[in-house]
Design an enzyme around this catalytic site. Sequence first.
Site, PDB file in Angstrom:
ATOM      1  N   ASP A 128       1.205  -5.595 -10.353  1.00 11.00           N
ATOM      2  CA  ASP A 128       2.505  -6.031  -9.874  1.00 11.00           C
ATOM      3  C   ASP A 128       3.213  -6.865 -10.941  1.00 11.00           C
ATOM      4  O   ASP A 128       2.736  -7.938 -11.321  1.00 11.00           O
ATOM      5  CB  ASP A 128       2.261  -6.856  -8.605  1.00 11.00           C
TER       6      ASP A 128
ATOM      7  N   THR B  30       9.969  -4.665  -9.864  1.00 15.58           N
ATOM      8  CA  THR B  30       9.995  -5.752 -10.849  1.00 15.58           C
ATOM      9  C   THR B  30       9.680  -5.243 -12.254  1.00 15.58           C
ATOM     10  O   THR B  30      10.317  -5.662 -13.217  1.00 15.58           O
ATOM     11  CB  THR B  30       8.997  -6.865 -10.465  1.00 15.58           C
ATOM     12  N   THR B  31       8.726  -4.331 -12.361  1.00 19.70           N
ATOM     13  CA  THR B  31       8.387  -3.808 -13.682  1.00 19.70           C
ATOM     14  C   THR B  31       9.556  -3.022 -14.253  1.00 19.70           C
ATOM     15  O   THR B  31       9.922  -3.172 -15.422  1.00 19.70           O
ATOM     16  CB  THR B  31       7.128  -2.914 -13.603  1.00 19.70           C
TER      17      THR B  31
ATOM     18  N   ASP C 164       5.379  -4.981  -1.195  1.00 18.52           N
ATOM     19  CA  ASP C 164       6.334  -4.100  -1.869  1.00 18.52           C
ATOM     20  C   ASP C 164       6.851  -3.050  -0.890  1.00 18.52           C
ATOM     21  O   ASP C 164       8.053  -2.772  -0.822  1.00 18.52           O
ATOM     22  CB  ASP C 164       5.666  -3.376  -3.057  1.00 18.52           C
TER      23      ASP C 164
END
Length: 550
Positions: free
Chosen positions: A63, A96-97, A392
Site C-alpha cells: 500500500d 495512492t501509488t 481500499d
Amino acid sequence: MSKDVQPIFIMPEGTQRSTGRNAQRNNIMAAKLVAETVRTTLGPKGMDKMLVDSLNDVTITNDGVTILEEMQIEHPAAKMIVEVAKTQEDEVGDGTTTAVVLAGELLKKAEALLEQEIHPTVIIKGYRIAAEKAQDILTSVAEPVSVKDTLTLKKIAMTAMTGKGAESFKELLADLTVTAVKNVSEESDGKFYIDKEDIKIEKKVGGSVDDTKLVKGIVLDKEKVHAAMPRQVVGGKVALIDSAIEVKSTEMDAKIQITDPNQLQSFLDMEEKMLKDMVASIVNAGASVVFCQKGIDDLAQHYLAKHGIYASRRVKKSDMEKLAKATGASVVTKIDDLTTKDLGNAGIVEEVKVGDEEMTFVSECKNPKAVTILVKGATEHVIDEVKRAMEDAIGDVASALQGGQVVAGAASVEMEVSKQLRKFSDSLSGREQLAVMAFADTMEVIPRTLAENAGLDPIDVVTELKAAHDKNRKWAGINVFSGKVMDAWQAGVIEPLKIKTQAVSSASEVAIMILRIDDVIAGGPGEGGGMPPGGMPPGGMPPGMDGMGM
Ligand code: ADP
Ligand code: MG
C-alpha cells in the site's frame, strides 16, 4: 576579499541555500526517488515492501501511503510527494501509488524540458492546461454506475484487492465490502452519502481469512462485566450511557465526618440506595442491555445482573457513537433521564469467545447505519494487510457510489487520456504544446510500470495498447498475466472515476508546486532549525536539511 569590503550576511550563519537550477534539480531528484520507491508495488503483479520500525515491528505491505508514512521521509520536496499520497488516501482511499508515480513522472518529464531551456513558467502553464483537459477527458469517457449494479460494485471491490494479501479471498471480501457500504450509505435526492467511519473493521487473529464476516451491528472488544449476567440477549433493548454508574465521592459533600458507627451504616445505605436508584431507572426504561462509556460499580453490576441485564463498561467513545448508529439508541448522560425512547434495538447481543478472548457482538440490528467487518486470519501480518486491502475496497466502492461514475483500469483509461491529450495538443502552438505532450507521455508511465512489474516488455505493451486505442477501443488495457491487450471493462477491472481525477489533479498540483521553487533556504542546525523565511513548501522544513544533495 579586500580588507575594506565587508561581506554581507542577510541570514544567520549555517543557513544552507540552493538556488535556481540547482534547487530545482535537487527537488526533482528527491521527488523522483520517492516515486521510484513505490512504483514496484503498482498493480496486481506489484511486489510488497517489508518495513521495520525502530521497535523492530514489521509491516509487510503493498500500500503506497503506508509505505511512505512508515519511511519517515525528511527531504522537503520528497515530503510534498508523500502529501500527495495522503491526500489521495483521504479523498478516495485508494490509488495512492498511482498518484505518486504520476507526480514523479511529471517531474521527470519536466526535467527533460528544463534541459531544453524551456522556462519553468512555460512548463507550469502547459501542465495546468493539460491537467484541466485530462479531467474533462476522464469525465467524458467514464461510465455511469448505480447502487443497483451490485455486480459492478463487486468488481470494483475485487479490482481494489487484486495483488494484495487479500487476493485469494477477494470474492468473499468483495461481497462483504459491497454489503457493508450499501448498509451505511444514506441516499437523498439521488445522491449518496457514505461515512467510511461507519464501517468498523475489527481484527482477530485465529482461523483463516475465510472466516472473515460482516456483522450487522458492532463488535466490541469487551466482555460482560458480571458473570451472572446473561450470555445472550435476544431482542435487546440497548441503553447507551456515557457517565459512570457509580457514586462518586466528589459528587457528594466535600467531607463526611463519621463520628458514630450508625452514621457509617447510614452512609453506606445511602450509597447503596443511590446505586439501586440508578439501576431502577435503567430497568424502568425497559433496557435489557447497557453499554457504559465509564465504569460500573460492583454493586450496580450485581443489581443489573439480578435484573437479567447484559452490561459492558469502559466502551470507547467512538464505539458508543457507532453503537448509536447501529441500534438507533441515543447516548444519555444523566441516568435519571433515561427513557424508553432513548433505547436502541439489536436482534442479538451476546458474548462470544473469539480466539481466546471474549467479545461482545451486537448483531442483527435492523437497518443498521454502522456495521462491523470482523477480519480473521492466521497471523497479525496477514490480518493487517487484509484490513488495508479492505479499506481500499471500501473507499473505492463508496467513491463509485458517491460519484456515480466509473472507468476501466489496467491502464486503459490512462492510455485513452494520453491519446486524447496528444490530439488536443495539436490545437496548441509554441512551447506550451511541448509541455502538454509531456503530460500526455506521462500517462503512459502507468502501463509501462504495470508491464515492468509483471515482467513484460514495457515498450511492446505500450505500442500494442496505442494501436488498440487508435482503433477506438477505449477500454483496451493490459492483461498482466498473459501480456496481451484485453478489454479491461469486460475483464471486470473497474475503478471509480474519482481515483483517476484525484490522482491527476494532486500529481499535477504537486509537480507544479515543486517546479515553482527556485530557492531553498534552510536554517542551520544549532539554530533550533527554526522555520526558514518564506517561500517554503508546505509540510515544513526539517531541521538541518543537509540531505539536500540526496
Ligand atoms: P494504487 O495504490 O495506485 O491503487 P495498486 O497497487 O492498487 O496501486 O494498483 C492499481 C493499478 O492496478 C491500477 O492502475 C489498476 O487499474 C491496476 N489493476 C488492478 N487490477 C488489475 C488487473 N486485474 N489487471 C491489470 N491491471 C489491474
Ligand atoms: Mg489500489
